[in-house]
Scaffold this motif. Structure first.
Motif, PDB file in Angstrom:
ATOM      1  N   SER A  52       0.827  -1.205   0.000  1.00 42.76           N
ATOM      2  CA  SER A  52       0.000   0.000   0.000  1.00 42.76           C
ATOM      3  C   SER A  52       0.865   1.259   0.000  1.00 42.76           C
ATOM      4  O   SER A  52       0.548   2.250  -0.669  1.00 42.76           O
ATOM      5  N   LEU A  53       1.999   1.211   0.744  1.00 40.31           N
ATOM      6  CA  LEU A  53       2.908   2.356   0.787  1.00 40.31           C
ATOM      7  C   LEU A  53       3.575   2.547  -0.572  1.00 40.31           C
ATOM      8  O   LEU A  53       3.661   3.669  -1.093  1.00 40.31           O
ATOM      9  N   LEU A  54       4.033   1.469  -1.171  1.00 39.08           N
ATOM     10  CA  LEU A  54       4.668   1.547  -2.483  1.00 39.08           C
ATOM     11  C   LEU A  54       3.669   2.033  -3.528  1.00 39.08           C
ATOM     12  O   LEU A  54       4.005   2.839  -4.404  1.00 39.08           O
ATOM     13  N   GLN A  55       2.449   1.582  -3.416  1.00 41.41           N
ATOM     14  CA  GLN A  55       1.411   2.000  -4.350  1.00 41.41           C
ATOM     15  C   GLN A  55       1.149   3.496  -4.238  1.00 41.41           C
ATOM     16  O   GLN A  55       1.041   4.195  -5.262  1.00 41.41           O
ATOM     17  N   ASP A  56       1.069   4.013  -3.024  1.00 38.83           N
ATOM     18  CA  ASP A  56       0.823   5.444  -2.824  1.00 38.83           C
ATOM     19  C   ASP A  56       1.919   6.294  -3.449  1.00 38.83           C
ATOM     20  O   ASP A  56       1.644   7.303  -4.108  1.00 38.83           O
ATOM     21  N   GLN A  57       3.167   5.896  -3.258  1.00 40.32           N
ATOM     22  CA  GLN A  57       4.281   6.678  -3.798  1.00 40.32           C
ATOM     23  C   GLN A  57       4.311   6.612  -5.325  1.00 40.32           C
ATOM     24  O   GLN A  57       4.627   7.592  -6.003  1.00 40.32           O
ATOM     25  N   LEU A  58       3.965   5.450  -5.861  1.00 38.66           N
ATOM     26  CA  LEU A  58       3.957   5.294  -7.312  1.00 38.66           C
ATOM     27  C   LEU A  58       2.862   6.163  -7.936  1.00 38.66           C
ATOM     28  O   LEU A  58       3.073   6.803  -8.972  1.00 38.66           O
ATOM     29  N   VAL A  59       1.693   6.196  -7.308  1.00 41.14           N
ATOM     30  CA  VAL A  59       0.587   7.013  -7.804  1.00 41.14           C
ATOM     31  C   VAL A  59       0.972   8.488  -7.794  1.00 41.14           C
ATOM     32  O   VAL A  59       0.707   9.227  -8.745  1.00 41.14           O
ATOM     33  N   LYS A  60       1.623   8.938  -6.719  1.00 41.86           N
ATOM     34  CA  LYS A  60       2.045  10.332  -6.640  1.00 41.86           C
ATOM     35  C   LYS A  60       3.067  10.665  -7.726  1.00 41.86           C
ATOM     36  O   LYS A  60       3.026  11.719  -8.356  1.00 41.86           O
ATOM     37  N   GLY A  61       3.985   9.755  -7.951  1.00 40.94           N
ATOM     38  CA  GLY A  61       5.069  10.032  -8.892  1.00 40.94           C
ATOM     39  C   GLY A  61       4.641   9.994 -10.336  1.00 40.94           C
ATOM     40  O   GLY A  61       5.248  10.668 -11.176  1.00 40.94           O
ATOM     41  N   ALA A  63       1.576  10.855 -11.533  1.00 43.29           N
ATOM     42  CA  ALA A  63       0.453  11.743 -11.823  1.00 43.29           C
ATOM     43  C   ALA A  63       0.842  12.715 -12.935  1.00 43.29           C
ATOM     44  O   ALA A  63       1.913  13.324 -12.902  1.00 43.29           O
ATOM     45  N   THR A  64      -0.021  12.856 -13.933  1.00 45.61           N
ATOM     46  CA  THR A  64       0.254  13.762 -15.055  1.00 45.61           C
ATOM     47  C   THR A  64      -0.842  14.810 -15.237  1.00 45.61           C
ATOM     48  O   THR A  64      -0.750  15.641 -16.137  1.00 45.61           O
ATOM     49  N   SER A  65      -1.891  14.770 -14.432  1.00 47.54           N
ATOM     50  CA  SER A  65      -2.962  15.756 -14.545  1.00 47.54           C
ATOM     51  C   SER A  65      -3.557  15.986 -13.167  1.00 47.54           C
ATOM     52  O   SER A  65      -3.093  15.434 -12.171  1.00 47.54           O
ATOM     53  N   SER A  66      -4.581  16.821 -13.126  1.00 47.14           N
ATOM     54  CA  SER A  66      -5.237  17.086 -11.845  1.00 47.14           C
ATOM     55  C   SER A  66      -5.962  15.853 -11.314  1.00 47.14           C
ATOM     56  O   SER A  66      -6.249  15.766 -10.129  1.00 47.14           O
ATOM     57  N   ASP A  67      -6.251  14.908 -12.218  1.00 45.95           N
ATOM     58  CA  ASP A  67      -6.861  13.643 -11.794  1.00 45.95           C
ATOM     59  C   ASP A  67      -5.760  12.643 -11.469  1.00 45.95           C
ATOM     60  O   ASP A  67      -4.979  12.278 -12.349  1.00 45.95           O
ATOM     61  N   PRO A  68      -5.660  12.184 -10.219  1.00 48.78           N
ATOM     62  CA  PRO A  68      -4.605  11.222  -9.871  1.00 48.78           C
ATOM     63  C   PRO A  68      -4.822   9.903 -10.590  1.00 48.78           C
ATOM     64  O   PRO A  68      -5.959   9.545 -10.913  1.00 48.78           O
ATOM     65  N   PRO A  69      -3.766   9.167 -10.873  1.00 49.63           N
ATOM     66  CA  PRO A  69      -3.917   7.855 -11.517  1.00 49.63           C
ATOM     67  C   PRO A  69      -4.803   6.932 -10.680  1.00 49.63           C
ATOM     68  O   PRO A  69      -4.740   6.929  -9.457  1.00 49.63           O
ATOM     69  N   GLN A  70      -5.619   6.157 -11.369  1.00 51.45           N
ATOM     70  CA  GLN A  70      -6.475   5.182 -10.700  1.00 51.45           C
ATOM     71  C   GLN A  70      -5.838   3.798 -10.809  1.00 51.45           C
ATOM     72  O   GLN A  70      -5.483   3.362 -11.907  1.00 51.45           O
ATOM     73  N   VAL A  71      -5.670   3.135  -9.674  1.00 52.66           N
ATOM     74  CA  VAL A  71      -5.024   1.823  -9.655  1.00 52.66           C
ATOM     75  C   VAL A  71      -6.020   0.760 -10.104  1.00 52.66           C
ATOM     76  O   VAL A  71      -7.079   0.580  -9.490  1.00 52.66           O
ATOM     77  N   ILE A  72      -5.677   0.067 -11.181  1.00 53.28           N
ATOM     78  CA  ILE A  72      -6.505  -1.036 -11.670  1.00 53.28           C
ATOM     79  C   ILE A  72      -6.078  -2.341 -11.016  1.00 53.28           C
ATOM     80  O   ILE A  72      -6.910  -3.137 -10.579  1.00 53.28           O
ATOM     81  N   SER A  73      -4.765  -2.558 -10.936  1.00 50.73           N
ATOM     82  CA  SER A  73      -4.238  -3.744 -10.247  1.00 50.73           C
ATOM     83  C   SER A  73      -2.836  -3.419  -9.757  1.00 50.73           C
ATOM     84  O   SER A  73      -2.147  -2.541 -10.296  1.00 50.73           O
ATOM     85  N   PHE A  74      -2.413  -4.130  -8.704  1.00 49.27           N
ATOM     86  CA  PHE A  74      -1.096  -3.857  -8.108  1.00 49.27           C
ATOM     87  C   PHE A  74      -0.621  -5.107  -7.382  1.00 49.27           C
ATOM     88  O   PHE A  74      -1.339  -5.673  -6.553  1.00 49.27           O
ATOM     89  N   ALA A 111       9.610  11.017  -3.980  1.00 45.69           N
ATOM     90  CA  ALA A 111       8.521  10.758  -3.037  1.00 45.69           C
ATOM     91  C   ALA A 111       8.832   9.554  -2.158  1.00 45.69           C
ATOM     92  O   ALA A 111       8.569   9.567  -0.939  1.00 45.69           O
ATOM     93  N   LEU A 112       9.410   8.503  -2.747  1.00 42.49           N
ATOM     94  CA  LEU A 112       9.744   7.321  -1.966  1.00 42.49           C
ATOM     95  C   LEU A 112      10.905   7.607  -1.014  1.00 42.49           C
ATOM     96  O   LEU A 112      10.913   7.153   0.135  1.00 42.49           O
ATOM     97  N   GLU A 113      11.883   8.376  -1.473  1.00 40.13           N
ATOM     98  CA  GLU A 113      13.035   8.705  -0.631  1.00 40.13           C
ATOM     99  C   GLU A 113      12.628   9.556   0.563  1.00 40.13           C
ATOM    100  O   GLU A 113      13.294   9.545   1.601  1.00 40.13           O
ATOM    101  N   ASN A 114      11.547  10.319   0.417  1.00 35.60           N
ATOM    102  CA  ASN A 114      11.068  11.154   1.520  1.00 35.60           C
ATOM    103  C   ASN A 114      10.065  10.435   2.416  1.00 35.60           C
ATOM    104  O   ASN A 114       9.526  11.022   3.349  1.00 35.60           O
ATOM    105  N   SER A 115       9.797   9.167   2.116  1.00 34.53           N
ATOM    106  CA  SER A 115       8.826   8.409   2.898  1.00 34.53           C
ATOM    107  C   SER A 115       9.498   7.771   4.111  1.00 34.53           C
ATOM    108  O   SER A 115      10.713   7.862   4.306  1.00 34.53           O
ATOM    109  N   ALA A 116       8.687   7.055   4.906  1.00 25.94           N
ATOM    110  CA  ALA A 116       9.178   6.447   6.145  1.00 25.94           C
ATOM    111  C   ALA A 116      10.115   5.277   5.890  1.00 25.94           C
ATOM    112  O   ALA A 116      10.836   4.860   6.807  1.00 25.94           O
TER     113      ALA A 116
END
Length: 272
Positions: A52-61, A63-74, A111-116
């Motif tokens: 879940s943490l890896l998924q969050d950072q990947l989604v943030k990184g 993102a190419t528009s005001s709509d965040p990427p939607q995860v279909i599978s992970f 984003a991942l480097e700044n995470s916990a």
């Protein structure tokens, strides 16, 4: 002593690595895109880091528009994301132009480097191979790049092109040859432009064509236009007649002068 060094090593040094392998982006006709991001987890990170943490950072990184990427599978090797409005589309009658958004993979890495979990993970989010595929099957590829630049591609729509060609073949054109060369052209009472043309997109059949030019008499003709053909209309406009005086009509200036003289004669006789 050795145990202390080993413990210190695992505390200070990253215990595993995240490596991006490939990114395949497929652009849909409406400009949205599906992204398949494949990666490798090495070392204890594979089981230690919460997905879940890896998924969050990947989604943030990514993102190419005001709509965040939607995860279909992970899972632990691949993420499939929906990128809304990834490409801006520009539609014209026969084709569509797509302009994709740029993507900076360093954003996800930062984003991942700044995470916990930055103390236990070394990350490389730049895919070794990147491909972007458009609705017509055209694919653009990059290797070893940390940035995906904006890509512009034109997709020809065979259906639109065929319909446009069919419409063009169902109409005719009109070309004007006239004297004077430049005249104003009206087709069925609607201003169409100035000669010589050609004037295209005219439905087959008879049309009233009116030619106008300053200093010339207006000319009107009925012209037959055939599908897929250019009809030529050649006409000479007559010069407009200039106003003339009647042969026996007195000149206004002469009349005024005569009246003035008569008035002077009357005044002279009164003084006598």
């Amino acid at each position: 002593m050795c145990v202390i060094i080993c413990i210190a090593f695992f505390v200070v040094a990253p215990a595993g690595a995240f490596t991006a392998d490939s990114l395949n982006i497929t652009v849909a006709a409406n400009g949205d895109a599906t992204a398949s991001f494949r990666f490798t987890l090495d070392g204890v990170i594979e089981n230690a880091i919460p997905l879940s943490l890896l998924q969050d950072q990947l989604v943030k990184g990514l993102a190419t528009s005001s709509d965040p990427p939607q995860v279909i599978s992970f899972d632990k090797s691949e993420a499939t994301l929906l990128l809304k409005n990834f490409a801006v589309t520009n539609d014209v009658p026969t084709w569509t132009e797509y302009r994709t958004a740029p993507m900076d993979f360093k954003k996800a890495q930062i984003a991942l480097e700044n995470s916990a979990v930055s103390t236990v993970i070394s990350a490389d989010f730049s895919p070794k191979i990147i491909s972007v595929t458009f609705p017509d099957g055209y694919s653009s590829q990059l290797t070893g790049s940390s940035v995906l630049p904006s890509i512009t591609h034109t997709v020809i729509d065979p259906t639109k092109a065929a319909a446009s060609a069919m419409n063009a073949s169902a109409t005719g054109a009109l070309e004007i040859n006239s004297s004077p060369e430049i005249v104003r052209v009206y087709i069925d009472g609607t201003y169409a432009g100035e000669s010589p043309g050609p004037f295209t997109g005219i439905m087959p059949g008879g049309h009233e064509v009116m030619l106008e030019a300053d200093g010339y008499l207006t000319l009107t003709k009925t012209v037959m236009v055939n599908a897929s053909e250019t009809t030529t209309l050649s006409e000479v406009l007559d010069a407009a007649a200039t106003p003339t005086r009647k042969a026996n009509a007195p000149d206004a200036g002469a009349v005024f002068f005569a009246v003035a003289l008569a008035g002077c004669g009357v005044a002279a006789r009164r003084r006598k």
